[in-house]
Design a protein around this motif. Structure first.
Motif, PDB file in Angstrom:
ATOM      1  N   HIS A   1       0.830  -1.213   0.000  1.00  0.00           N
ATOM      2  CA  HIS A   1       0.000   0.000   0.000  1.00  0.00           C
ATOM      3  C   HIS A   1       0.863   1.260   0.000  1.00  0.00           C
ATOM      4  CE1 HIS A   1      -3.406  -2.651   0.956  1.00  0.00           C
ATOM      5  NE2 HIS A   1      -4.182  -1.635   0.614  1.00  0.00           N
ATOM      6  N   ALA A   2       2.033   1.208   0.640  1.00  0.00           N
ATOM      7  CA  ALA A   2       2.929   2.364   0.621  1.00  0.00           C
ATOM      8  C   ALA A   2       3.391   2.659  -0.798  1.00  0.00           C
ATOM      9  CB  ALA A   2       4.132   2.100   1.533  1.00  0.00           C
ATOM     10  N   VAL A   3       3.671   1.617  -1.582  1.00  0.00           N
ATOM     11  CA  VAL A   3       4.099   1.814  -2.966  1.00  0.00           C
ATOM     12  C   VAL A   3       2.973   2.423  -3.791  1.00  0.00           C
ATOM     13  CG1 VAL A   3       4.899   0.650  -5.058  1.00  0.00           C
ATOM     14  CG2 VAL A   3       5.781  -0.061  -2.822  1.00  0.00           C
ATOM     15  N   THR A   4       1.760   1.911  -3.621  1.00  0.00           N
ATOM     16  CA  THR A   4       0.622   2.455  -4.379  1.00  0.00           C
ATOM     17  C   THR A   4       0.302   3.874  -3.931  1.00  0.00           C
ATOM     18  OG1 THR A   4      -0.266   0.211  -4.545  1.00  0.00           O
ATOM     19  CG2 THR A   4      -1.738   1.993  -5.125  1.00  0.00           C
ATOM     20  N   PHE A   5       0.481   4.157  -2.651  1.00  0.00           N
ATOM     21  CA  PHE A   5       0.291   5.532  -2.175  1.00  0.00           C
ATOM     22  C   PHE A   5       1.304   6.465  -2.838  1.00  0.00           C
ATOM     23  CE2 PHE A   5       0.289   8.485   1.775  1.00  0.00           C
ATOM     24  CZ  PHE A   5      -0.636   9.326   1.161  1.00  0.00           C
ATOM     25  N   ALA A   6       2.530   6.009  -3.002  1.00  0.00           N
ATOM     26  CA  ALA A   6       3.545   6.812  -3.689  1.00  0.00           C
ATOM     27  C   ALA A   6       3.133   7.077  -5.133  1.00  0.00           C
ATOM     28  CB  ALA A   6       4.888   6.096  -3.634  1.00  0.00           C
TER      29      ALA A   6
ATOM     30  N   ALA B   1      -7.990  -2.113  -4.213  1.00  0.00           N
ATOM     31  CA  ALA B   1      -7.687  -2.470  -2.825  1.00  0.00           C
ATOM     32  C   ALA B   1      -7.109  -1.280  -2.068  1.00  0.00           C
ATOM     33  CB  ALA B   1      -6.725  -3.651  -2.776  1.00  0.00           C
ATOM     34  N   PHE B   2      -6.281  -0.488  -2.744  1.00  0.00           N
ATOM     35  CA  PHE B   2      -5.722   0.720  -2.121  1.00  0.00           C
ATOM     36  C   PHE B   2      -6.829   1.707  -1.770  1.00  0.00           C
ATOM     37  CE2 PHE B   2      -4.331   5.135  -2.859  1.00  0.00           C
ATOM     38  CZ  PHE B   2      -3.425   5.274  -1.813  1.00  0.00           C
ATOM     39  N   PHE B   3      -7.817   1.840  -2.645  1.00  0.00           N
ATOM     40  CA  PHE B   3      -8.936   2.741  -2.367  1.00  0.00           C
ATOM     41  C   PHE B   3      -9.639   2.370  -1.057  1.00  0.00           C
ATOM     42  CE2 PHE B   3      -9.844   4.055  -7.067  1.00  0.00           C
ATOM     43  CZ  PHE B   3      -8.668   4.783  -7.060  1.00  0.00           C
ATOM     44  N   ASP B   4      -9.700   1.073  -0.750  1.00  0.00           N
ATOM     45  CA  ASP B   4     -10.434   0.598   0.435  1.00  0.00           C
ATOM     46  C   ASP B   4      -9.524   0.374   1.642  1.00  0.00           C
ATOM     47  OD1 ASP B   4     -12.962   0.611  -0.688  1.00  0.00           O
ATOM     48  OD2 ASP B   4     -12.778  -1.416  -1.495  1.00  0.00           O
ATOM     49  N   TYR B   5      -8.327   0.921   1.623  1.00  0.00           N
ATOM     50  CA  TYR B   5      -7.368   0.636   2.689  1.00  0.00           C
ATOM     51  C   TYR B   5      -7.927   0.961   4.074  1.00  0.00           C
ATOM     52  CZ  TYR B   5      -3.313   1.113   5.743  1.00  0.00           C
ATOM     53  OH  TYR B   5      -2.443   1.004   6.795  1.00  0.00           O
ATOM     54  N   PHE B   6      -8.473   2.149   4.254  1.00  0.00           N
ATOM     55  CA  PHE B   6      -8.955   2.536   5.586  1.00  0.00           C
ATOM     56  C   PHE B   6     -10.165   1.708   6.005  1.00  0.00           C
ATOM     57  CE2 PHE B   6      -6.329   6.196   4.640  1.00  0.00           C
ATOM     58  CZ  PHE B   6      -5.788   6.509   5.879  1.00  0.00           C
ATOM     59  N   ASN B   7     -11.040   1.368   5.056  1.00  0.00           N
ATOM     60  CA  ASN B   7     -12.178   0.497   5.376  1.00  0.00           C
ATOM     61  C   ASN B   7     -11.703  -0.891   5.791  1.00  0.00           C
ATOM     62  OD1 ASN B   7     -14.035   2.483   4.822  1.00  0.00           O
ATOM     63  ND2 ASN B   7     -14.497   1.759   2.763  1.00  0.00           N
TER      64      ASN B   7
ATOM     65  N   ALA C   1       6.911   2.922   4.219  1.00  0.00           N
ATOM     66  CA  ALA C   1       7.609   3.737   3.217  1.00  0.00           C
ATOM     67  C   ALA C   1       9.021   4.086   3.678  1.00  0.00           C
ATOM     68  CB  ALA C   1       6.805   5.003   2.937  1.00  0.00           C
ATOM     69  N   ARG C   2       9.183   4.363   4.959  1.00  0.00           N
ATOM     70  CA  ARG C   2      10.520   4.636   5.479  1.00  0.00           C
ATOM     71  C   ARG C   2      11.398   3.394   5.383  1.00  0.00           C
ATOM     72  NH1 ARG C   2       8.152   7.735  10.805  1.00  0.00           N
ATOM     73  NH2 ARG C   2       8.001   9.837   9.914  1.00  0.00           N
ATOM     74  N   LYS C   3      10.807   2.244   5.689  1.00  0.00           N
ATOM     75  CA  LYS C   3      11.571   1.004   5.696  1.00  0.00           C
ATOM     76  C   LYS C   3      12.099   0.662   4.310  1.00  0.00           C
ATOM     77  CE  LYS C   3       9.416  -2.872   5.741  1.00  0.00           C
ATOM     78  NZ  LYS C   3       8.551  -4.006   6.117  1.00  0.00           N
ATOM     79  N   ILE C   4      11.286   0.895   3.265  1.00  0.00           N
ATOM     80  CA  ILE C   4      11.721   0.536   1.915  1.00  0.00           C
ATOM     81  C   ILE C   4      12.261   1.754   1.155  1.00  0.00           C
ATOM     82  CG2 ILE C   4      10.222  -1.477   1.740  1.00  0.00           C
ATOM     83  CD1 ILE C   4       8.187   0.133   0.250  1.00  0.00           C
ATOM     84  N   ASN C   5      12.539   2.832   1.930  1.00  0.00           N
ATOM     85  CA  ASN C   5      13.245   4.004   1.406  1.00  0.00           C
ATOM     86  C   ASN C   5      12.497   4.680   0.250  1.00  0.00           C
ATOM     87  OD1 ASN C   5      15.331   5.852   1.409  1.00  0.00           O
ATOM     88  ND2 ASN C   5      16.566   4.681  -0.063  1.00  0.00           N
ATOM     89  N   LEU C   6      11.240   5.077   0.531  1.00  0.00           N
ATOM     90  CA  LEU C   6      10.449   5.793  -0.474  1.00  0.00           C
ATOM     91  C   LEU C   6      10.355   7.290  -0.148  1.00  0.00           C
ATOM     92  CD1 LEU C   6       7.447   3.338  -1.056  1.00  0.00           C
ATOM     93  CD2 LEU C   6       9.532   3.593  -2.409  1.00  0.00           C
ATOM     94  N   HIS C   7      11.321   7.812   0.570  1.00  0.00           N
ATOM     95  CA  HIS C   7      11.253   9.198   1.038  1.00  0.00           C
ATOM     96  C   HIS C   7      10.985  10.185  -0.092  1.00  0.00           C
ATOM     97  CE1 HIS C   7      13.315   7.035   4.234  1.00  0.00           C
ATOM     98  NE2 HIS C   7      13.074   8.046   5.052  1.00  0.00           N
ATOM     99  N   LYS C   8      11.705  10.049  -1.190  1.00  0.00           N
ATOM    100  CA  LYS C   8      11.578  11.009  -2.287  1.00  0.00           C
ATOM    101  C   LYS C   8      10.250  10.876  -3.027  1.00  0.00           C
ATOM    102  CE  LYS C   8      16.576  11.326  -3.106  1.00  0.00           C
ATOM    103  NZ  LYS C   8      17.656  11.156  -4.099  1.00  0.00           N
ATOM    104  N   LYS C   9       9.540   9.783  -2.823  1.00  0.00           N
ATOM    105  CA  LYS C   9       8.273   9.564  -3.528  1.00  0.00           C
ATOM    106  C   LYS C   9       7.081  10.116  -2.761  1.00  0.00           C
ATOM    107  CE  LYS C   9      10.472   7.229  -6.668  1.00  0.00           C
ATOM    108  NZ  LYS C   9      10.659   7.804  -8.018  1.00  0.00           N
ATOM    109  N   PHE C  10       7.300  10.634  -1.556  1.00  0.00           N
ATOM    110  CA  PHE C  10       6.191  11.081  -0.727  1.00  0.00           C
ATOM    111  C   PHE C  10       6.121  12.605  -0.632  1.00  0.00           C
ATOM    112  CE2 PHE C  10       5.385   6.822   0.054  1.00  0.00           C
ATOM    113  CZ  PHE C  10       4.278   6.664   0.882  1.00  0.00           C
ATOM    114  N   ASP C  11       6.540  13.272  -1.682  1.00  0.00           N
ATOM    115  CA  ASP C  11       6.380  14.719  -1.755  1.00  0.00           C
ATOM    116  C   ASP C  11       4.992  15.053  -2.261  1.00  0.00           C
ATOM    117  OD1 ASP C  11       8.931  15.544  -0.903  1.00  0.00           O
ATOM    118  OD2 ASP C  11       9.759  14.984  -2.857  1.00  0.00           O
ATOM    119  N   SER C  12       4.400  16.091  -1.690  1.00  0.00           N
ATOM    120  CA  SER C  12       3.119  16.597  -2.160  1.00  0.00           C
ATOM    121  C   SER C  12       3.269  18.093  -2.416  1.00  0.00           C
ATOM    122  CB  SER C  12       2.027  16.345  -1.117  1.00  0.00           C
ATOM    123  OG  SER C  12       0.788  16.822  -1.574  1.00  0.00           O
ATOM    124  N   TYR C  13       2.687  18.576  -3.541  1.00  0.00           N
ATOM    125  CA  TYR C  13       2.912  19.947  -3.974  1.00  0.00           C
ATOM    126  C   TYR C  13       1.613  20.738  -3.968  1.00  0.00           C
ATOM    127  CZ  TYR C  13       7.240  17.849  -5.654  1.00  0.00           C
ATOM    128  OH  TYR C  13       8.433  17.167  -5.737  1.00  0.00           O
TER     129      TYR C  13
END
Length: 522
Positions: free
Chosen positions: A26-31, A171-177, A235-247
């Motif tokens: 889900h972290a990858v799809t969120f990115a 499945a990502f859309f329903d993550y919180f549910n 996301a931190r564990k798999i080093n997705l830091h640069k993919k979690f920018d929001s503008y």
């Protein structure tokens, strides 16, 4: 064709206590989602990002089938009441915080109350909310179309993320549910607020419980923080830091690098109060709003239940004949003792419902073949066998009742032992099974206007309000209440001794909590 084993496994997965969605995928799809939001036209970027993330947070992305299904969020002043699709920011002097409208069902009507954003999303979305014009839709039709195309088109994995496994878009859309379904700490009332009613696994469980709006608001805030933190940590564990920018128009945020600070009004354990801005006397002041009790029609107050139990004991004791047991030729004494015995029978049946959560519309007694004078027994419930656990107090009360029953049977030779433990007797020595109707009539004499089924509701309410030392999780309460569908019935799963011990500990605490005293009938 789906096999029964697959259906059973699917049902168990949807129950509280199941396995949480995979945080890494889900972290990858969120990115991927954030990267798509970063590429929308800058004119609408802040508003589209705000709308998309709020829809994901509330579990409504999967409901968007047409462009006009996308709600038009708008900002309102902190001095106005909460309404559908409203957003606002609140500043208590420590941190500015974004809040969104959350629907509550009260007395058959929908009322909207404010719900704070999760801490990580607040860093992204609060600045966007503060830049919206008051009472003006965040999206125009062009922006709506852009967001709809983004959601409806296939999401391809960027080359920079192909080395990671990702989650399907639906499945990502329903993550919180999906997280709320398996979270065994929520309680049913909070779960009903988090997800759509049609998705609830045991949709009637919330009818037994009471909470107030401040408690629910805190539970939702805490749950969403936990669910989102799972993705952030992954996301931190798999080093997705640069993919979690929001503008946005003039700023960018990255929700991985920093741990957000909470506003002061969010820091009270167990409760989050709703505030409204008071602008009278040419001053601005945050004033706490009145707390709303989410109470079901059949809810029973604990003090009233304790008083009922005292009256019940007194009612039975007053019927006890004076002197010894009946003589073989004592017709008048026989009638008095039978009246006393039948009242004792009703008492043990009411205690049985109160202390086991059994459905009085299905099983009010235990068959001898399913009882072994131990901590557990079996009853027939909705056409299937159900395991129930008996508190030590209830076991002793059953033994005391059976002492009266056996001595009475010895004096009435025509009476034969029945197939159930407790039953009524008439003057001819004939016995009959208890019914929900007969138990309601007896209970109405002691507590008019209240029915035995409400004692089952009270049993569930006690389970969610018990002290932390005996605290039960939602799946434990479901088990005690007999909430089960295909794949969860007796024999479909395993129960470890630690779980049984926890259930028994709770059941033993309930008679003490209610002030129940042992009654000796003879």
């Amino acid at each position: 064709m789906i096999s029964s084993n697959q259906i059973s496994a699917s049902n168990r997965q949807k129950n509280s206590g199941g396995v949480y969605p995979d945080a890494d995928t889900h972290a990858v799809t969120f990115a991927i989602f954030l990267s798509k939001l970063a590429r929308v036209p800058s004119t609408y970027q802040s508003e589209i990002t705000l709308t998309g993330l709020v829809l994901w947070l509330t579990g409504k992305l999967g409901c968007i089938e047409r462009q006009h299904d996308i709600p038009l969020f708008f900002r309102v002043s902190g001095a106005l009441d909460c309404v559908k699709n409203a957003l606002r920011t609140i500043d208590d002097g420590s941190e500015s915080w974004g809040e969104l409208a959350s629907p509550y069902q009260l007395a058959g009507q929908t009322r909207y109350l404010w719900q704070p954003l999760p801490a990580h999303l607040n860093r992204l979305l609060q600045p966007s909310i503060s830049k919206l014009r008051y009472n003006t839709p965040a999206l125009n039709e062009e922006a709506r179309a852009i967001l709809f195309n983004l959601l409806s088109q296939p999401w391809k994995t960027p080359d920079s993320l192909t080395q990671h496994s990702r989650e399907r878009k639906d499945a990502f859309f329903d993550y919180f549910n999906d997280c709320a379904l398996v979270d065994n700490t929520l309680t049913a009332t909070v779960r009903m607020q988090l997800i759509l009613d049609k998705s609830l696994h045991h949709r009637h469980a919330s009818h037994y419980q009471q909470m107030d709006s401040d408690q629910i608001r805190y539970r939702i805030f805490e749950a969403r923080n936990r669910y989102l933190s799972r993705i952030i940590d992954a996301a931190r564990k798999i080093n997705l830091h640069k993919k979690f920018d929001s503008y946005s128009h003039d700023f960018s945020r990255n929700i991985i690098f920093e741990s957000p600070k909470l506003a002061k009004y969010l820091s009270t354990p167990g409760r989050i109060c709703q505030y409204q801005m008071d602008t009278s006397n040419h001053q601005k002041k945050l004033v706490p709003c009145e707390t709303i009790n989410i109470r079901r029609k059949r809810f029973l107050d604990e003090n009233e239940v304790c008083q009922f139990l005292l009256r019940l004991d007194q009612h039975v004791k007053l019927l006890q004949p004076k002197g010894g047991l009946i003589a073989s030729n004592g017709q008048q004494d026989s009638s008095a003792w039978l009246t006393y015995y039948n009242a004792a029978t009703s008492r043990i049946a009411l205690l049985f419902v109160l202390l086991t959560g059994a459905r009085p519309t299905h099983s009010i007694s235990i068959e001898w073949r399913y009882y072994s004078y131990s901590d557990s027994a079996f009853i027939k419930d909705k056409g299937k066998l159900r395991c129930i656990y008996l508190a030590d107090y209830l076991q002793q009360e059953i033994k005391n009742y059976l002492t009266l029953q056996f001595k009475l049977i010895q004096q009435l030779p025509k009476v034969k032992q029945g197939d159930v433990i407790w039953f009524y007797l008439n003057e001819l020595g004939e016995h009959s099974h208890l019914s929900n109707r007969s138990l309601r009539q007896f209970m109405n004499e002691v507590w008019p206007g209240v029915v035995p089924y409400q004692l089952r509701h009270f049993f569930a309410q006690c389970a969610i309000t018990t002290p932390s030392t005996s605290r039960l999780h939602d799946n434990d309460i479901d088990r005690l209440m007999g909430h089960s569908i295909v794949g969860e019935h007796l024999g479909a799963d395993n129960q470890f001794p630690a779980t049984t011990s926890k259930l028994k500990s709770y059941l033993n605490s309930l008679p003490v909590r209610l002030g129940l005293k042992e009654m000796r009938y003879v």
